[in-house]
Enzyme design. Sequence first.
Site, PDB file in Angstrom:
ATOM      1  N   ARG A  56       0.864  -1.185   0.000  1.00  0.00           N
ATOM      2  CA  ARG A  56       0.000   0.000   0.000  1.00  0.00           C
ATOM      3  C   ARG A  56       0.892   1.223   0.000  1.00  0.00           C
ATOM      4  O   ARG A  56       1.459   1.607   1.018  1.00  0.00           O
ATOM      5  CB  ARG A  56      -0.926  -0.013   1.224  1.00  0.00           C
ATOM      6  CG  ARG A  56      -1.919  -1.145   1.230  1.00  0.00           C
ATOM      7  CD  ARG A  56      -2.837  -1.051   0.036  1.00  0.00           C
ATOM      8  NE  ARG A  56      -3.942  -1.994   0.129  1.00  0.00           N
ATOM      9  CZ  ARG A  56      -4.834  -2.150  -0.823  1.00  0.00           C
ATOM     10  NH1 ARG A  56      -4.749  -1.441  -1.935  1.00  0.00           N
ATOM     11  NH2 ARG A  56      -5.807  -3.016  -0.685  1.00  0.00           N
ATOM     12  N   ALA A  85     -10.314  -7.949  -0.710  1.00  0.00           N
ATOM     13  CA  ALA A  85     -11.166  -6.757  -0.723  1.00  0.00           C
ATOM     14  C   ALA A  85     -11.039  -6.059  -2.062  1.00  0.00           C
ATOM     15  O   ALA A  85     -10.085  -6.287  -2.802  1.00  0.00           O
ATOM     16  CB  ALA A  85     -10.758  -5.809   0.401  1.00  0.00           C
ATOM     17  N   GLU A 120     -14.200 -10.610  -5.615  1.00  0.00           N
ATOM     18  CA  GLU A 120     -12.905 -10.304  -5.003  1.00  0.00           C
ATOM     19  C   GLU A 120     -12.276 -11.535  -4.359  1.00  0.00           C
ATOM     20  O   GLU A 120     -11.071 -11.736  -4.448  1.00  0.00           O
ATOM     21  CB  GLU A 120     -13.038  -9.172  -3.994  1.00  0.00           C
ATOM     22  CG  GLU A 120     -13.342  -7.818  -4.616  1.00  0.00           C
ATOM     23  CD  GLU A 120     -12.241  -7.294  -5.531  1.00  0.00           C
ATOM     24  OE1 GLU A 120     -11.075  -7.734  -5.433  1.00  0.00           O
ATOM     25  OE2 GLU A 120     -12.546  -6.425  -6.366  1.00  0.00           O
ATOM     26  N   GLU A 168      -8.704 -12.521  -5.844  1.00  0.00           N
ATOM     27  CA  GLU A 168      -7.522 -12.304  -5.004  1.00  0.00           C
ATOM     28  C   GLU A 168      -7.056 -13.554  -4.266  1.00  0.00           C
ATOM     29  O   GLU A 168      -5.890 -13.634  -3.888  1.00  0.00           O
ATOM     30  CB  GLU A 168      -7.792 -11.190  -3.988  1.00  0.00           C
ATOM     31  CG  GLU A 168      -7.940  -9.832  -4.641  1.00  0.00           C
ATOM     32  CD  GLU A 168      -7.935  -8.689  -3.646  1.00  0.00           C
ATOM     33  OE1 GLU A 168      -7.966  -8.928  -2.422  1.00  0.00           O
ATOM     34  OE2 GLU A 168      -7.884  -7.528  -4.102  1.00  0.00           O
ATOM     35  N   GLU A 195      -1.735  -6.517  -7.056  1.00  0.00           N
ATOM     36  CA  GLU A 195      -2.255  -7.844  -6.738  1.00  0.00           C
ATOM     37  C   GLU A 195      -1.353  -8.972  -7.257  1.00  0.00           C
ATOM     38  O   GLU A 195      -1.537 -10.123  -6.885  1.00  0.00           O
ATOM     39  CB  GLU A 195      -3.660  -8.009  -7.316  1.00  0.00           C
ATOM     40  CG  GLU A 195      -4.670  -7.074  -6.681  1.00  0.00           C
ATOM     41  CD  GLU A 195      -6.043  -7.187  -7.319  1.00  0.00           C
ATOM     42  OE1 GLU A 195      -6.178  -7.839  -8.385  1.00  0.00           O
ATOM     43  OE2 GLU A 195      -6.985  -6.614  -6.753  1.00  0.00           O
TER      44      GLU A 195
END
Length: 191
Positions: free
Chosen positions: A68, A80, A97, A101, A149
Amino acid sequence: MRPLTDEFHARPTLAHEEVFSGRVWDVVAEDVDLGHSVVRREFVAHPGAVAVIALDEQDRVLLLKQYRHPVGGYLWEPPAGLLDVEGEDPLDAARRELAEEADLEAEAWEHLVSFRSTPGGSSEQIIVYLARELHPVPEGERHERTEEEADLEPAWISLEEAVSGVLEGRLHSPTTVVGVLAAAAQRARRA
């Protein structure tokens, strides 16, 4: 006496200006009539998001290590994503999601908790679902992950360990903090 409940009825907006238009969200400025005064508020206009607390048969929660950039680090978060597909139901977004993910599907779904991440500076609402009865997405149907991701690192940890990580200040993502504590509270209520 009625229990405390947040009330959502917006005050009159007298002016609206888009200050910045971004790829994911915008920054807007609005003049708001509070009744006793008019104030200008700038905030992130956010589409909203979903998160999934996926629990396996051993009550282990799936967390994903993801970079992040705004906080300059890697955070452990549940699967998420944004509510950025026009007309998509939030539960369908959560299913998407989890598959994209984590390469997982779930047979049992329930709403766990909803929260406003930064109500003084963003319109974002995050809806958190609890997913159980997990099974893998078939190999040929898996989503190809890119950008942040692409290098997601999964970890399955006990719900107790996740709660300890939150309370000891080792886990910082708001979806992890709220989702893990809500899952633990829900389990305690049902015991």
